[in-house]
Motif scaffolding. Structure first.
Motif, PDB file in Angstrom:
ATOM      1  N   ALA A 203       0.879  -0.647   0.195  1.00  7.68           N
ATOM      2  CA  ALA A 203       0.051  -0.116   0.104  1.00  7.68           C
ATOM      3  C   ALA A 203       0.819   1.535   0.043  1.00  7.68           C
ATOM      4  CB  ALA A 203      -1.237  -0.453   1.227  1.00  7.68           C
ATOM      5  N   CYS A 204       2.374   1.184   0.701  1.00 13.49           N
ATOM      6  CA  CYS A 204       2.363   2.422   0.682  1.00 13.49           C
ATOM      7  C   CYS A 204       3.294   2.515  -0.327  1.00 13.49           C
ATOM      8  CB  CYS A 204       4.012   2.898   1.815  1.00 13.49           C
ATOM      9  SG  CYS A 204       3.160   2.513   3.596  1.00 13.49           S
ATOM     10  N   ASP A 206       2.304   2.162  -3.534  1.00 13.82           N
ATOM     11  CA  ASP A 206       0.570   2.033  -4.143  1.00 13.82           C
ATOM     12  C   ASP A 206       1.224   0.909  -5.603  1.00 13.82           C
ATOM     13  OD1 ASP A 206      -1.298   2.896  -5.089  1.00 13.82           O
ATOM     14  OD2 ASP A 206      -0.246   4.328  -6.570  1.00 13.82           O
ATOM     15  N   SER A 209      -1.859  -0.134  -7.962  1.00 17.45           N
ATOM     16  CA  SER A 209      -2.845   0.701  -8.145  1.00 17.45           C
ATOM     17  C   SER A 209      -3.014   0.308  -9.860  1.00 17.45           C
ATOM     18  CB  SER A 209      -2.569   2.183  -8.117  1.00 17.45           C
ATOM     19  OG  SER A 209      -1.104   2.098  -8.592  1.00 17.45           O
ATOM     20  N   TYR A 214      -6.906   0.588  -4.457  1.00 24.86           N
ATOM     21  CA  TYR A 214      -6.089   1.968  -5.123  1.00 24.86           C
ATOM     22  C   TYR A 214      -5.894   2.031  -2.863  1.00 24.86           C
ATOM     23  CZ  TYR A 214      -7.303   2.946  -9.989  1.00 24.86           C
ATOM     24  OH  TYR A 214      -7.188   2.790 -11.204  1.00 24.86           O
ATOM     25  N   VAL A 215      -5.442   2.709  -2.643  1.00 21.98           N
ATOM     26  CA  VAL A 215      -4.635   3.624  -2.015  1.00 21.98           C
ATOM     27  C   VAL A 215      -5.054   4.504  -1.503  1.00 21.98           C
ATOM     28  CG1 VAL A 215      -1.971   3.564  -1.700  1.00 21.98           C
ATOM     29  CG2 VAL A 215      -3.200   3.365   0.552  1.00 21.98           C
ATOM     30  N   TYR A 216      -5.070   4.950  -2.301  1.00 19.87           N
ATOM     31  CA  TYR A 216      -5.653   6.753  -2.391  1.00 19.87           C
ATOM     32  C   TYR A 216      -7.248   6.791  -3.645  1.00 19.87           C
ATOM     33  CZ  TYR A 216      -5.144  11.629  -2.842  1.00 19.87           C
ATOM     34  OH  TYR A 216      -5.509  13.209  -2.193  1.00 19.87           O
ATOM     35  N   ALA A 224      -4.694   6.979  -8.272  1.00 16.13           N
ATOM     36  CA  ALA A 224      -2.630   6.528  -8.609  1.00 16.13           C
ATOM     37  C   ALA A 224      -2.542   7.399  -7.268  1.00 16.13           C
ATOM     38  CB  ALA A 224      -2.119   5.970 -10.110  1.00 16.13           C
ATOM     39  N   LEU A 225      -1.636   6.961  -6.599  1.00 18.11           N
ATOM     40  CA  LEU A 225      -1.210   7.794  -5.264  1.00 18.11           C
ATOM     41  C   LEU A 225       0.584   8.658  -5.920  1.00 18.11           C
ATOM     42  CD1 LEU A 225      -0.967   8.816  -2.836  1.00 18.11           C
ATOM     43  CD2 LEU A 225       0.349   6.658  -1.677  1.00 18.11           C
ATOM     44  N   TYR A 226       0.813   8.319  -6.638  1.00 15.93           N
ATOM     45  CA  TYR A 226       2.258   8.493  -7.243  1.00 15.93           C
ATOM     46  C   TYR A 226       1.684   8.477  -8.395  1.00 15.93           C
ATOM     47  CZ  TYR A 226       4.003   6.254  -2.577  1.00 15.93           C
ATOM     48  OH  TYR A 226       3.709   6.098  -1.781  1.00 15.93           O
ATOM     49  N   THR A 396      -1.499  13.456   0.265  1.00 12.21           N
ATOM     50  CA  THR A 396       0.193  12.901  -1.046  1.00 12.21           C
ATOM     51  C   THR A 396       0.600  13.585  -0.824  1.00 12.21           C
ATOM     52  OG1 THR A 396      -0.757  14.915  -2.419  1.00 12.21           O
ATOM     53  CG2 THR A 396      -1.827  13.098  -3.020  1.00 12.21           C
TER      54      THR A 396
END
Length: 405
Positions: A203-204, A206, A209, A214-216, A224-226, A396
């Protein structure tokens, strides 16, 4: 403990009293589960000659083993099959504690350093926050303060239930294989811990995704986080069109690479104000997360007390400017992702960005086995272990991903 002393204690204390005395001694650490023999316990409860018939009893605890009401109800002296019930409940208590012992063995695990754990009663809940739309303004003497408005924002959590069942068969007890029972129980707990660890690390980073996990989830919509275009202000690497000065990969090789990431965070991580130009946000980095492939490099960079600097006049040694600035964390669950993940690294304050919403902490349950499979395999009892939780990114800004290749 020996069967004779157990039997006399059961007779003097009564079934419920004996159970609570065992729990008390375990809690006070005067005894451990390893001090018991299931063979001797079965003998003391009078069930050793008829272990197989235990499978036909009707005992079912659908609450955690720590539920005192459930235990007291089952262990009433008027209940038929009291010895069988006592044996099953005490055995479940001991095995459950070994499961938890295996789960609590956190050697090498980093998951709890990456998330803030918050209890939750519901799944898929809103984690609320607010968006700063206007900053403070100068207030002249005698003049009123201007109103500041806030726009609500939130992310949604997502949890899952994970668990396994451990079956104890007749032979393990009849042949007094207490150590083997405990080894299996600890292995079950350790496997649960491993799964939780993998969930947090993936999760950390990502990692899922691209598969739609998705974690975010801002406003309940997974993203997508990043983002590789840099629009989330947390990405250094090829394709970053938001911060064009940081649109190339930065391999983790020496202290200057750490400085590059810190400079990115100092200049490109901005607030979301609307009354004027966005400003930098003070979000100090605390941790450096890397795959195992980069663990030695990262530790060398961070823990070296000096660095070597080459100039026209020659080489000199100076103090390492990033010495012990960050805590180095590594995990094989990053290397497992393969490809670019094995050279990417992450820098920031993970606990501020990631939450573990815990609906159920790890729990153990005792269950009577009545299935055909249990009959075929001579299963005497089963212990179920489970947890219910999940990881969510609440923002984020607090963690930056740096692609290394």
């Amino acid at each position: 403990m020996h069967g004779t002393s157990l039997k006399s204690l059961i007779e003097s204390q009564g079934s419920a009293g004996f159970y609570h005395k065992v729990v008390e001694l375990l809690n006070e650490r005067k005894l451990t589960p390893d001090d018991f023999s299931y063979h001797e316990l079965a003998d003391a409860c009078g069930v050793l000659p008829r272990l197989r018939s235990l499978r036909e009893s009707s005992l079912l605890l659908d609450r955690p083993l720590s539920s005192a009401d459930a235990v007291n109800q089952v262990l009433q002296e008027s209940n038929p099959g009291l010895g069988s019930h006592l044996f099953q409940i005490v055995t479940g208590e001991l095995i459950g504690r070994k499961v938890l012992e295996g789960y609590d063995d956190d050697s090498g695990f980093i998951g709890d350093k990456l998330v803030t754990v918050i209890p939750s009663r519901y799944r898929n809940t809103r984690i609320a926050g607010f968006r700063a739309l206007s900053g403070p303004t100068e207030v002249a003497e005698g003049h009123p303060y201007e109103e500041s408005s806030f726009e609500e924002k939130y992310v949604t959590s997502q949890e899952s239930k994970q668990g396994r069942i451990l079956s104890i068969n007749e032979e393990l007890i009849a042949f007094d294989q207490t150590g083997e029972i405990h080894r299996r129980a600890m292995a079950l707990g350790y496997a649960l811990r491993q799964e939780r660890e993998r969930t947090i690390v993936r999760a950390c980073t990502d990692a899922d995704s691209s598969a739609g996990r998705y974690v975010y989830r801002p406003a309940g919509v997974g993203k997508a986080l990043y983002l590789s275009n840099g629009s989330h202000r947390n990405y250094i690497g090829s394709g970053n069109t938001t911060s064009s000065s940081f649109n190339a990969a930065v391999a983790l090789e020496n202290w200057t690479d750490i400085e590059t990431a810190l400079y990115y965070r100092a200049t490109q991580v901005l607030d979301d104000r609307t009354d004027g130009s966005p400003r930098p946000v003070v979000v100090p980095a605390k941790q450096l997360l890397v795959p195992e492939k980069l663990r030695g490099t990262a530790r060398s960079i961070i823990h070296s007390t000096e660095i070597q600097v080459s100039t026209d006049a020659g080489e000199t040694h100076v103090a390492n400017p990033v010495h012990n600035m960050l805590e180095v964390l590594s995990s094989p669950f990053i290397d497992e992702q393969g490809g670019a993940a094995t050279s990417s690294w992450y820098l920031g304050d993970f606990k501020r960005q990631f939450l573990w919403t815990e609906i159920w902490p790890v729990q153990t349950f005792l269950q009577r086995t009545e299935s055909a499979a249990a009959f075929d395999r001579d299963v005497v009892l089963r212990v179920k272990a489970r947890y219910f939780g999940g990881v969510s990114a609440v923002d984020t800004a607090f963690v930056t991903k740096v692609t290394g290749a």
